[in-house]
Design an enzyme around this catalytic site. Structure first.
Site, PDB file in Angstrom:
ATOM      1  N   LEU A 266       0.866  -1.181   0.000  1.00  0.00           N
ATOM      2  CA  LEU A 266       0.000   0.000   0.000  1.00  0.00           C
ATOM      3  C   LEU A 266       0.901   1.229   0.000  1.00  0.00           C
ATOM      4  O   LEU A 266       1.969   1.221   0.624  1.00  0.00           O
ATOM      5  CB  LEU A 266      -0.890   0.036   1.250  1.00  0.00           C
ATOM      6  CG  LEU A 266      -2.014  -0.989   1.388  1.00  0.00           C
ATOM      7  CD1 LEU A 266      -2.778  -0.726   2.689  1.00  0.00           C
ATOM      8  CD2 LEU A 266      -2.971  -0.951   0.206  1.00  0.00           C
ATOM      9  N   ASP A 267       0.474   2.284  -0.665  1.00  0.00           N
ATOM     10  CA  ASP A 267       1.234   3.531  -0.635  1.00  0.00           C
ATOM     11  C   ASP A 267       1.411   3.991   0.810  1.00  0.00           C
ATOM     12  O   ASP A 267       0.539   3.772   1.665  1.00  0.00           O
ATOM     13  CB  ASP A 267       0.502   4.628  -1.420  1.00  0.00           C
ATOM     14  CG  ASP A 267       0.445   4.352  -2.908  1.00  0.00           C
ATOM     15  OD1 ASP A 267       1.187   3.477  -3.388  1.00  0.00           O
ATOM     16  OD2 ASP A 267      -0.369   5.016  -3.593  1.00  0.00           O
ATOM     17  N   ARG A 268       2.517   4.649   1.075  1.00  0.00           N
ATOM     18  CA  ARG A 268       2.833   5.066   2.451  1.00  0.00           C
ATOM     19  C   ARG A 268       1.708   5.862   3.133  1.00  0.00           C
ATOM     20  O   ARG A 268       1.400   5.601   4.303  1.00  0.00           O
ATOM     21  CB  ARG A 268       4.134   5.873   2.451  1.00  0.00           C
ATOM     22  CG  ARG A 268       4.637   6.203   3.836  1.00  0.00           C
ATOM     23  CD  ARG A 268       6.082   6.666   3.831  1.00  0.00           C
ATOM     24  NE  ARG A 268       6.612   6.640   5.191  1.00  0.00           N
ATOM     25  CZ  ARG A 268       7.898   6.545   5.493  1.00  0.00           C
ATOM     26  NH1 ARG A 268       8.790   6.457   4.532  1.00  0.00           N
ATOM     27  NH2 ARG A 268       8.303   6.522   6.741  1.00  0.00           N
TER      28      ARG A 268
ATOM     29  N   VAL B 209      -1.439   5.700   2.718  1.00  0.00           N
ATOM     30  CA  VAL B 209      -2.698   4.949   2.724  1.00  0.00           C
ATOM     31  C   VAL B 209      -2.731   4.025   3.941  1.00  0.00           C
ATOM     32  O   VAL B 209      -1.701   3.485   4.345  1.00  0.00           O
ATOM     33  CB  VAL B 209      -2.848   4.126   1.426  1.00  0.00           C
ATOM     34  CG1 VAL B 209      -4.124   3.290   1.436  1.00  0.00           C
ATOM     35  CG2 VAL B 209      -2.815   5.055   0.212  1.00  0.00           C
TER      36      VAL B 209
ATOM     37  N   HIS C  45      -0.335   4.220  -8.139  1.00  0.00           N
ATOM     38  CA  HIS C  45      -1.213   5.317  -7.707  1.00  0.00           C
ATOM     39  C   HIS C  45      -2.534   5.339  -8.482  1.00  0.00           C
ATOM     40  O   HIS C  45      -3.112   6.410  -8.707  1.00  0.00           O
ATOM     41  CB  HIS C  45      -0.522   6.676  -7.880  1.00  0.00           C
ATOM     42  CG  HIS C  45       0.619   6.906  -6.929  1.00  0.00           C
ATOM     43  ND1 HIS C  45       1.346   8.074  -6.912  1.00  0.00           N
ATOM     44  CD2 HIS C  45       1.162   6.115  -5.957  1.00  0.00           C
ATOM     45  CE1 HIS C  45       2.288   7.998  -5.980  1.00  0.00           C
ATOM     46  NE2 HIS C  45       2.189   6.813  -5.383  1.00  0.00           N
TER      47      HIS C  45
END
Length: 222
Positions: A57-59, A61, A157
């Site tokens: 997961l993106d940081r 998120v 993204h």
């Protein structure tokens, strides 16, 4: 760290915004190491603990992350993710309600490595990847609209870029056009639910994440 589900082969944990799933150039301690330490202490395991990272997961998120505790589960989960057999549902708070309450978005995304950002086009361009997601409006507050998002492809993204491209940037996501940041640096995107057939037992697994400790999520009318 909050464990949502665990058995001999799989562990699903809730990631807080700001954490990285796997080690990167920042040198910050990743969630994967925290999970390893938790397993080692819980079961008093000697030596190194095996833990396989199957997705990220993106940081900024928050939400559910699935890890494999055995090499057998890792190989099978990797294949399941590749085939789209692991179903992830995201919730996103946006400030601008979408023009259409429910729709499927198809764009061609180009990743800019230097900027760590993706750009959306309505047609294929050099270096682009076809990107598809489905969203529907499921709730609202006086200030925000809650969207449920299901990815049909997995691009860099993707949710952040595609929602911004339709005029609905995620709350707090300055990189993709939000008006202001969230106080804690997060963006209001949550990996809310994950469902899959267990890679070993073949049982149906369904896990749900708690909501972030943020007043913006409170009182959402669903």
């Amino acid at each position: 760290m909050q464990v949502i589900y665990e058995d001999n082969h799989v562990i699903i944990v809730h990631k807080e915004s700001g954490e990285i799933v796997q080690g990167d150039k920042t040198g910050d301690r990743p969630l994967s190491e925290t999970v390893k330490e938790w397993i080692k202490e819980k079961y008093a395991k000697p030596g190194n603990v095996f833990l396989g990272v199957v997705h990220r997961l993106d940081r900024p998120v928050s939400g559910l992350v699935v890890f494999a505790k055995t090499s057998k589960a890792l190989a099978r989960l990797n294949e399941m993710f590749r085939k789209g057999e692991v179903h992830k549902t995201y919730w996103a708070l946006v400030q601008t309600p979408p023009a259409v309450p429910e729709a499927t978005l198809t764009d061609w995304l180009v990743r800019n490595e230097r900027q760590n950002k993706s750009y959306a086009y309505d047609h294929e361009v050099p270096g682009s990847k076809k990107s598809i997601l489905h969203y529907k409006t499921i709730g609202s507050t006086d200030r925000y609209t809650l969207l449920e998002v299901n990815l049909l492809t997995g691009r860099h993204h993707q949710i952040r870029c595609q929602l911004a491209n339709m005029g609905c940037p995620i709350k707090g996501d300055l990189k993709y056009g939000a008006r202001r940041s969230n106080p804690d640096g997060s963006i209001s995107l949550l990996s809310h639910r994950v469902e899959f057939i267990h890679p070993v037992s073949k049982e149906n697994i369904s896990a749900v994440s708690p909501l972030p400790a943020d007043r913006a999520w409170e009182g959402v009318k669903k």
